[in-house]
Design an enzyme around this catalytic site. Structure first.
Site, short mmCIF file in Angstrom:
data_model
loop_
_atom_site.label_atom_id
_atom_site.label_comp_id
_atom_site.label_asym_id
_atom_site.label_seq_id
_atom_site.Cartn_x
_atom_site.Cartn_y
_atom_site.Cartn_z
N SER A 1 41.83 87.66 79.58
CA SER A 1 40.62 87.56 78.78
C SER A 1 40.96 87.84 77.32
O SER A 1 41.93 88.56 77.03
CB SER A 1 39.62 88.60 79.27
OG SER A 1 38.68 88.90 78.28
N SER A 2 40.14 87.32 76.41
CA SER A 2 40.42 87.53 74.98
C SER A 2 40.24 88.99 74.57
O SER A 2 40.66 89.38 73.47
CB SER A 2 39.52 86.64 74.13
OG SER A 2 38.16 86.89 74.42
N CYS A 3 39.63 89.81 75.43
CA CYS A 3 39.44 91.22 75.06
C CYS A 3 40.73 92.04 75.13
O CYS A 3 40.73 93.22 74.82
CB CYS A 3 38.34 91.87 75.90
SG CYS A 3 38.80 92.05 77.61
N TYR B 1 38.86 97.40 81.31
CA TYR B 1 39.11 96.02 81.76
C TYR B 1 40.29 95.43 81.01
O TYR B 1 41.18 94.81 81.59
CB TYR B 1 37.83 95.20 81.52
CG TYR B 1 37.93 93.74 81.86
CD1 TYR B 1 37.91 93.33 83.19
CD2 TYR B 1 38.01 92.77 80.86
CE1 TYR B 1 37.98 91.97 83.51
CE2 TYR B 1 38.08 91.42 81.17
CZ TYR B 1 38.05 91.03 82.50
OH TYR B 1 38.12 89.69 82.81
N LYS C 1 43.91 93.98 82.34
CA LYS C 1 44.36 92.60 82.08
C LYS C 1 45.71 92.59 81.34
O LYS C 1 46.54 91.71 81.57
CB LYS C 1 43.29 91.83 81.31
CG LYS C 1 42.06 91.51 82.17
CD LYS C 1 42.44 90.59 83.31
CE LYS C 1 41.29 90.22 84.21
NZ LYS C 1 41.70 89.38 85.35
N HIS D 1 27.12 88.05 81.13
CA HIS D 1 27.54 87.83 79.75
C HIS D 1 26.36 87.28 78.94
O HIS D 1 25.33 86.91 79.50
CB HIS D 1 28.72 86.85 79.71
CG HIS D 1 29.98 87.44 80.25
ND1 HIS D 1 30.40 87.24 81.52
CD2 HIS D 1 30.91 88.25 79.66
CE1 HIS D 1 31.54 87.89 81.72
NE2 HIS D 1 31.87 88.51 80.62
#
Ligand code: GFB
Length: 314
Positions: A108-110, A137, A141, A180
């Site tokens: 994920s971009s986070c 999270y 990842k 989301h």
């Protein structure tokens, strides 16, 4: 990948996994396997090992994960780190033990630092402090990327990692507490229109910028990467453009045909101010997204209206 190869899609009922299954089937792959979480708990190492030794898949798309929006990430912090770490450890290790040909891990971009320069390049990983609302999270990842890299480096495994931007599409989660922003706003505007409510509440200030990619484009990118990419580190998947939450809300308001106003609940967190992906690495390999945001939301909304009868208003 050969059309007969056995392909395991982990997380086939989720938004990403189901899109990967659709994309594989549309291209004629017919030896696709999957298990529901009831049939196979991916957090159970022994069960995962038994599954791999029985089924012997050749390719794995690791799309199984505990996911959610900003509030769910911030509330269920232990579940987000534990479930995701356990799934990654078990599936990636089993994929190594059972000598599968290739595995694609989805992140994920986070994973990028909260205040990293924009657009986010792959090399910004681990160069700064993470956004606190989804740190557990993101840590899980990041561990997934590093697992893939470590198995590649020590054992020569062909394990790759793709980092999608914020996704939307069929089989999204419309629960207002855990979803989301995009599905949440579709549902809120739809309900407000149906019930003639004067205003819709948007969480935060509306100023954060987000990039949105249709999950069918994401699935297409996953198949492209499985066949055309084999490197350590991660590769971004996105559109390369972003919009503010207020702009997104106004776009959805138009699509739904709602006439009321927007109010902002600033007691809710904004999260990262901006997380725009630099997608030049993927573009240079020859892949680009194809579904424009307006069109993607219109399609998703049409689908939502069809299925909406079963959803009880909150
Ligand atoms: O999509 P979202 O929950 O996740 O929120 P993130 C994006 C932005 O939309 C935030 C605002 O600034 C929210 O405050 N927002 C406005 C809303 N109204 C709403 C609403 O009704 N519901 C929701 N959910 N948001 C997640 C991460 O971050 O993105 C995950 O927590 C993951 O780890 C995922 O990376 C892709 O983009 O902030």
């Amino acid at each position: 990948m050969d059309k007969n190869d056995k392909i395991y899609v982990a997380g086939h009922r989720g938004m990403v996994g189901s899109a990967i299954v659709r994309a594989l089937q549309a291209r004629g792959f017919h030896n696709i396997i999957w298990r529901t979480s009831k049939e196979l708990d991916l957090r159970n190492q022994q069960a995962v090992n038994e599954f791999f030794s029985r089924e012997k898949p050749m390719y794995v798309f690791l799309a199984a994960a505990k996911v959610g929006g900003i509030l769910a990430n911030n509330t269920y912090r232990a579940s987000f780190i534990y479930d995701n770490l356990a799934i990654e450890l078990n599936v990636i290790h089993a994929a190594h033990e059972h000598k599968i040909k290739k595995l694609l891990f989805l992140g994920s971009s986070c994973i990028y630092p909260k205040l990293a320069p924009q657009p986010l390049k792959e090399e910004y990983l681990l160069t700064g402090v993470l956004e606190p609302t989804n740190e557990p999270y993101a840590i899980a990842k990041i561990a997934g990327i590093k697992l893939c890299d470590a198995y590649r480096s020590q054992h020569g495994d062909h394990f790759i990692s793709a980092m999608p931007t914020n996704l939307y599409g069929p089989n999204d989660n419309y629960d207002l507490q855990s979803s989301h922003v995009l599905p949440a706003l579709l549902r809120k505007f739809h309900q407000a229109k149906e019930q003639n409510q004067p205003a819709v509440t948007i969480w935060g200030t509306g100023t954060p910028l987000r990039e949105f990619l249709h999950v069918d484009d994401m699935a297409d990118a996953c198949l492209f990467l499985m066949e055309n990419y084999d490197e350590e580190g991660c590769i971004n998947v996105g559109t390369g453009t972003d919009i503010s939450i207020t702009e997104l809300a106004n776009m959805i308001k138009e699509i739904v045909g709602y006439r009321g106003t927007l109010v902002f609940d600033t007691t809710k967190p904004d999260g990262t101010p901006r997380k725009l992906m630099d997608v030049s690495k993927l573009k240079n390999l020859g892949w680009q997204y194809s579904i424009p945001l307006q069109q993607g939301i219109e399609n998703v909304y049409a689908d939502f209206v069809l299925k909406n009868e079963e959803i009880t208003p909150e």
